[in-house]
Design an enzyme around this catalytic site. Structure first.
Site, PDB file in Angstrom:
ATOM      1  N   THR A  35       0.682  -1.167  -0.094  1.00 34.30           N
ATOM      2  CA  THR A  35       0.026   0.182  -0.064  1.00 34.30           C
ATOM      3  C   THR A  35       1.140   1.238   0.054  1.00 34.30           C
ATOM      4  OG1 THR A  35      -1.467  -1.344   1.350  1.00 34.30           O
ATOM      5  CG2 THR A  35      -2.028   0.911   0.951  1.00 34.30           C
ATOM      6  N   GLU A 107       9.612   1.625  11.050  1.00 35.34           N
ATOM      7  CA  GLU A 107       8.580   2.476  11.040  1.00 35.34           C
ATOM      8  C   GLU A 107       8.148   2.952  12.077  1.00 35.34           C
ATOM      9  OE1 GLU A 107       6.124  -1.134   9.766  1.00 35.34           O
ATOM     10  OE2 GLU A 107       6.571  -0.734   7.805  1.00 35.34           O
TER      11      GLU A 107
HETATM   12  C1  5RP Z   1       5.526  -3.588   6.911  1.00 34.37           C
HETATM   13  C2  5RP Z   1       4.089  -3.063   7.568  1.00 34.37           C
HETATM   14  C3  5RP Z   1       3.118  -2.875   6.342  1.00 34.37           C
HETATM   15  O1  5RP Z   1       2.692  -1.608   6.602  1.00 34.37           O
HETATM   16  C4  5RP Z   1       2.027  -3.782   6.480  1.00 34.37           C
HETATM   17  O2  5RP Z   1       2.606  -5.159   6.557  1.00 34.37           O
HETATM   18  C5  5RP Z   1       1.100  -3.692   5.253  1.00 34.37           C
HETATM   19  O3  5RP Z   1       1.348  -3.900   4.303  1.00 34.37           O
HETATM   20  P1  5RP Z   1       0.596  -4.075   2.918  1.00 34.37           P
HETATM   21  O4  5RP Z   1       0.454  -2.695   2.587  1.00 34.37           O
HETATM   22  O5  5RP Z   1       1.455  -4.685   1.883  1.00 34.37           O
HETATM   23  O6  5RP Z   1      -0.593  -4.879   3.227  1.00 34.37           O
HETATM   24  O7  5RP Z   1       3.933  -3.122   8.559  1.00 34.37           O
HETATM   25  O8  5RP Z   1       6.554  -3.704   7.870  1.00 34.37           O
END
Ligand code: 5RP
Length: 224
Positions: A35, A107
């Site tokens: 995303t 993050e």
């Molecule tokens: C990565 C994360 C991502 O934000 C989470 O895994 C969501 O990923 P995606 O947008 O591919 O569903 O925390 O460490």
């Protein structure tokens, strides 16, 4: 609409959310995952309207740079006006589980420096209780077995994420069968285990705005 289309819709909405605030000296905090990638791609036409970005992973940094967006070290910038990132789960309090992409520590650090955390997610991520998605815990490698035993004592079924080394050189344990009643308390409890670098609960500092994609459109849920 399929999940990818919902992710694209929330990425579009996030651009609309931040575009009016972009200035020549703006540095954005950028997350990791599919995303977040869609959001990064949509920044390209705006790249002359802001200064650059701080990335929460090497992968996001590479993607930003490939689009001609300058990537800064977090230590070289001050407060970020926005951090934009996806989530593995998010609840009504905008508390999240993150780290499916193993980028949880960076993050959480970049998010901590942001005035506003904008979570972008499709409706499949919205849950009444965190814990359906296995909770990631980043650990110092030599502490992995010790931490796993502490996680068992807390009621989790820990599984070592084989073959994954984080950008910080550490390992990931995923906690299965671990429904979270009190995310703020559990985040602190897990962080207090020696050898834990970070856990994937983003509860003490959750999101400020959730852009949640569903087939009828994108809902904007703001707590602050
Ligand atoms: C990565 C994360 C991502 O934000 C989470 O895994 C969501 O990923 P995606 O947008 O591919 O569903 O925390 O460490």
């Amino acid at each position: 609409m399929n999940q990818d289309e919902l992710k694209a819709a929330v990425a579009d909405k996030a651009i609309s959310e931040i575009e009016p605030w972009l200035e020549k000296d703006t540095v954005l905090g950028i997350g990791t995952g599919s995303t977040a990638n869609l959001f990064i791609d949509r920044l390209k036409p705006l790249r002359d309207q802001f200064k650059g970005a701080v990335a929460s992973s090497e992968a996001s940094a590479k993607r930003l740079e490939a689009l001609g967006i300058e990537v800064f070290e977090l230590n070289s910038v001050g407060t970020l006006p926005f951090y934009i990132d996806g989530a593995d789960e998010v609840n009504a309090h905008l508390q999240m589980t993150k780290g499916g992409g193993a980028a949880l520590t960076r993050e959480k650090i970049v998010a901590a420096c942001a005035e506003r955390f904008i979570c972008i997610a499709d409706q499949s991520k919205y849950v009444s209780q965190l814990g359906h998605f296995p909770l990631p815990v980043e650990v110092i490698p030599m502490a992995r077995s010790y931490v796993a035993r502490q996680l068992v004592a807390l009621g989790a079924e820990p599984v070592y994420r084989q073959g994954v080394v984080t950008d910080n050189g550490n390992q990931i344990i995923d906690c299965y069968e671990f429904m979270i009643d009190d995310p703020v308390a559990m985040e602190a409890t897990l962080n207090a285990i020696v050898g834990v670098v970070t856990n994937g609960l983003f509860a003490d500092r959750g999101a400020d705005i959730l852009l949640l994609g569903n087939p009828e459109g994108v809902d904007r849920i703001a707590l602050r």
